[in-house]
Design a protein around this motif. Sequence first.
Motif, PDB file in Angstrom:
ATOM      1  N   PRO A 126       0.814  -1.221   0.000  1.00 51.22           N
ATOM      2  CA  PRO A 126       0.000   0.000   0.000  1.00 51.22           C
ATOM      3  C   PRO A 126       0.849   1.274   0.000  1.00 51.22           C
ATOM      4  O   PRO A 126       1.830   1.368   0.730  1.00 51.22           O
ATOM      5  CB  PRO A 126      -0.793  -0.117   1.305  1.00 51.22           C
ATOM      6  CG  PRO A 126      -0.006  -1.045   2.167  1.00 51.22           C
ATOM      7  CD  PRO A 126       0.721  -1.969   1.254  1.00 51.22           C
ATOM      8  N   GLY A 127       0.452   2.243  -0.802  1.00 51.12           N
ATOM      9  CA  GLY A 127       1.127   3.533  -0.831  1.00 51.12           C
ATOM     10  C   GLY A 127       2.512   3.453  -1.445  1.00 51.12           C
ATOM     11  O   GLY A 127       2.880   2.463  -2.085  1.00 51.12           O
ATOM     12  N   ASN A 128       3.257   4.528  -1.245  1.00 47.30           N
ATOM     13  CA  ASN A 128       4.624   4.578  -1.777  1.00 47.30           C
ATOM     14  C   ASN A 128       5.571   3.987  -0.751  1.00 47.30           C
ATOM     15  O   ASN A 128       5.518   4.351   0.425  1.00 47.30           O
ATOM     16  CB  ASN A 128       4.991   6.034  -2.052  1.00 47.30           C
ATOM     17  CG  ASN A 128       6.369   6.171  -2.647  1.00 47.30           C
ATOM     18  OD1 ASN A 128       6.743   5.404  -3.536  1.00 47.30           O
ATOM     19  ND2 ASN A 128       7.143   7.122  -2.154  1.00 47.30           N
ATOM     20  N   ARG A 129       6.435   3.059  -1.168  1.00 46.53           N
ATOM     21  CA  ARG A 129       7.266   2.330  -0.209  1.00 46.53           C
ATOM     22  C   ARG A 129       8.700   2.223  -0.691  1.00 46.53           C
ATOM     23  O   ARG A 129       8.962   2.224  -1.894  1.00 46.53           O
ATOM     24  CB  ARG A 129       6.712   0.912   0.018  1.00 46.53           C
ATOM     25  CG  ARG A 129       5.201   0.851   0.148  1.00 46.53           C
ATOM     26  CD  ARG A 129       4.697  -0.536   0.489  1.00 46.53           C
ATOM     27  NE  ARG A 129       5.066  -0.943   1.824  1.00 46.53           N
ATOM     28  CZ  ARG A 129       4.425  -0.561   2.921  1.00 46.53           C
ATOM     29  NH1 ARG A 129       3.383   0.221   2.831  1.00 46.53           N
ATOM     30  NH2 ARG A 129       4.825  -0.964   4.115  1.00 46.53           N
TER      31      ARG A 129
ATOM     32  N   LYS B  33       5.131   5.547   2.918  1.00 42.30           N
ATOM     33  CA  LYS B  33       4.181   5.044   3.903  1.00 42.30           C
ATOM     34  C   LYS B  33       4.851   3.972   4.743  1.00 42.30           C
ATOM     35  O   LYS B  33       4.501   3.758   5.886  1.00 42.30           O
ATOM     36  CB  LYS B  33       2.999   4.447   3.133  1.00 42.30           C
ATOM     37  CG  LYS B  33       1.904   3.970   3.986  1.00 42.30           C
ATOM     38  CD  LYS B  33       0.599   4.668   3.626  1.00 42.30           C
ATOM     39  CE  LYS B  33       0.592   6.088   4.085  1.00 42.30           C
ATOM     40  NZ  LYS B  33      -0.404   6.966   3.906  1.00 42.30           N
TER      41      LYS B  33
ATOM     42  N   ASN C 154      -2.721   2.249  -7.316  1.00 42.90           N
ATOM     43  CA  ASN C 154      -2.138   2.694  -6.052  1.00 42.90           C
ATOM     44  C   ASN C 154      -2.053   4.224  -5.965  1.00 42.90           C
ATOM     45  O   ASN C 154      -0.963   4.787  -5.824  1.00 42.90           O
ATOM     46  CB  ASN C 154      -0.737   2.060  -5.920  1.00 42.90           C
ATOM     47  CG  ASN C 154      -0.158   2.173  -4.522  1.00 42.90           C
ATOM     48  OD1 ASN C 154      -0.773   2.774  -3.632  1.00 42.90           O
ATOM     49  ND2 ASN C 154       1.029   1.637  -4.320  1.00 42.90           N
TER      50      ASN C 154
ATOM     51  N   ASP D  68       1.300   9.918  -1.031  1.00 43.95           N
ATOM     52  CA  ASP D  68       2.448   9.848  -0.107  1.00 43.95           C
ATOM     53  C   ASP D  68       3.597  10.716  -0.630  1.00 43.95           C
ATOM     54  O   ASP D  68       4.241  11.445   0.128  1.00 43.95           O
ATOM     55  CB  ASP D  68       2.949   8.399   0.024  1.00 43.95           C
ATOM     56  CG  ASP D  68       1.950   7.497   0.749  1.00 43.95           C
ATOM     57  OD1 ASP D  68       1.099   8.033   1.479  1.00 43.95           O
ATOM     58  OD2 ASP D  68       2.037   6.264   0.576  1.00 43.95           O
TER      59      ASP D  68
END
Lengths: 235, 513
Positions: free
Chosen positions: A17-20, A67, B433, B439
């Motif tokens: 999920p999200g930017n990682r 995230k 996403n 983010d």
Amino acid sequence: MLGRINQIIDSSLVDGPGNRTAIFFQGCNFNCHYCHNPETISPGNPKQDMELSEVLERIKRNRPFIKGITVSGGECSLQYAFIEALFLETKKMGLSNFIDTNGSLPFWELPVLTELTDGFMLDVKATDVKSHLLLTGKDNKVVLKNAEFLASIGKLYEVRTVMVKDELNNQKTVEEVGDLLQEYLGQPIRYKLIPFRPHGVRTAYRHWESPSSEKMERLKDLALAKGFEQITVAS
Amino acid sequence: MNVYQSLEEVQKEVLDLIQNKSLTYEQQTFGLAKLAENVLPYPEGADEELMELAQEGIVCDLHEGHAPYAPRYVLPDYDLLFRKGSPFLRLDPPKTLTDAIHTLLIFYHHVPSITRFPVYIGRIDQLLNPFIEDEAQAREQIKWFLIQLDRTVDDSFCHGNIGPQETLAGNIILDVLKDLQNVTPNLTLLYDPKITSNSFAQKCVSTSMACANPAFVNDQMFREEFQGDYGIASCYNGLPIGGGAFTLSRLRLNKIALKSQSLEDFMTNQLPATIHAMTGFMESKIRFLVEETHFFTESFLVKEGLVSLERFVGLFGLVGMHECVNALMKLENKDYSYGKDQEANELGVAIMDLIQKEVDAFESKYSDFWNHRYMLHAQVGADQDLGTSAGVRIAIGHELPIYEHMQQAGMFHKYFPSGIGDHFPFDHTVLNNPQAVLDIFEGGFASGMRYISCYAEDGDLIRVTGYLIKKSDLQAYNQGKQVSYDTVQYAQEALNTYGVLNRKVRGESDARR
């Protein structure tokens, strides 16, 4: 403390999920024919060793933009002690911890790691034992038990299956994964269906083909019928 | 900044305009009006030194015209319009959604600006939302509101704002825009993670990937600087509501660097002297507008309190920081480049500190809202800008990995309350996403950025330097066909020559093994 790492990707949009920030560990205990980064399978060499502090420094730099982090591989869980230490620190930074795994280690025997992990992305390569053996060189007993165990503790974020035309019984796998997780599908467990892609695959298996897009859609419908709500077909 | 030398010259230009087959009737009429204005000399105060700087391409007034008779950007107080109506236009305060939409559409027709179209159409979701009774009906009405806007206000400097609160109207606007693929309006979400719901923000990202709208603005930052409400107009310009901007001129920093003997010469002589000349020039234009024309005494907008003189500001613009810093580094025999090298970026910051100081040293008789100072503006670029990057942006082709890129931008955004922004094309991986882009945007805002947008690398609608165009419209215009949107004319060089289509694509392609 050292971790053997193949690569760190600062910004990943496809690893949870999200930017990682995604950390790809070196070394895998499976030897999948269709592996698209086979260079990560061997145990590697000491030149790839990174200090925990070095990895954390890199994550700290990325902190405002991400995230969380995702550990992948290779098979990251083989280096679980390093990951436990890493996750302990990233938790303190307010980041979420995700594991992308082949599920070959019994996570029910790794309570510290499991506790520090927010979500697992689990590869179920085939539910049929023979196919799994042929494809990976290992049986799938622990993998399937992990699927159930992780779902039972509410940490199975996503199941992933690579679909190969003729070589694998894709339909059976989707069906049986659905059956296996039936009682947990009230949770938002995702199912990611990945059509085989020859990119990066070893020459001997590069001629394999992915199912047609119609077939992929049918597999998606099947997963839907089994009760998965969030299904993505990777491109 | 052309000054005609003979009647024949004027006549030739008139004929060229009339015979230009890729211009629509309205575009020709507007061109002729501008031409007539430019037959007049520049207002008193535009001295020879300034004209020389213009000749050298160092100062540029963006073809604003010699004798301004209305402010460049007008941001009417739409809340007041809805509370009081407009006696001049014989409009009562709206009571229904139909009233509200038609009041706006009628009113927009009468808002002047440099583009002949309204550059600020208000916080459209907050304006319309209180009037929604039946959702299905509202969808239909808002759809036609947006179609009418797009087809009559054919210019994407026309800017609408939504948020920060999520509303049904806001949701409808996003749904409809996704389907319509409109160029107008340029749309910005006033984004405050404490107020804007996460699902609405994600929806804004997804919508951007479909139609390059809306962009995200750092609401908290603007609110603090403006001490309350503000509007985003034109490209991405933060301006006072109930006011706007008188005028905008700009420096090409790179051209100042090229004529400097050394870094010291640039910092102590060339740059301050140019700033001095440009502030004087701007003041002369504002003086002409305020004191020799009648906008601020006779316009119904002023008489009805929808705008007021003291809420207008002067905009001091600049472009070409990237090339300027690199040229100065060369003069110093240093091999550092803007963007990737810290020393070059720090020089950029030092240049900005100096510009801020010199511009603030000029006290305008006007620009009350900003304490009689001009606001700095990172201008997005115009024609004849080949080799000059927009504002303080890193040049296309030299972009950094996204975090470093944003952190570098974050060093500069604070200087530009009246507008600066960066735009990022993303690949398809975002579609599954959108939170990831959110983010990244939040990281950008935390790093000091004020305005960020994203669009799909392979979409038809893209954000050029601040405004939107359709690639398909440009293609038609390149082939000499008429297109209704004015903006395509401005985008022609940006896309054909300056490489906007070659921006570094973010997402999987930015990062992957």
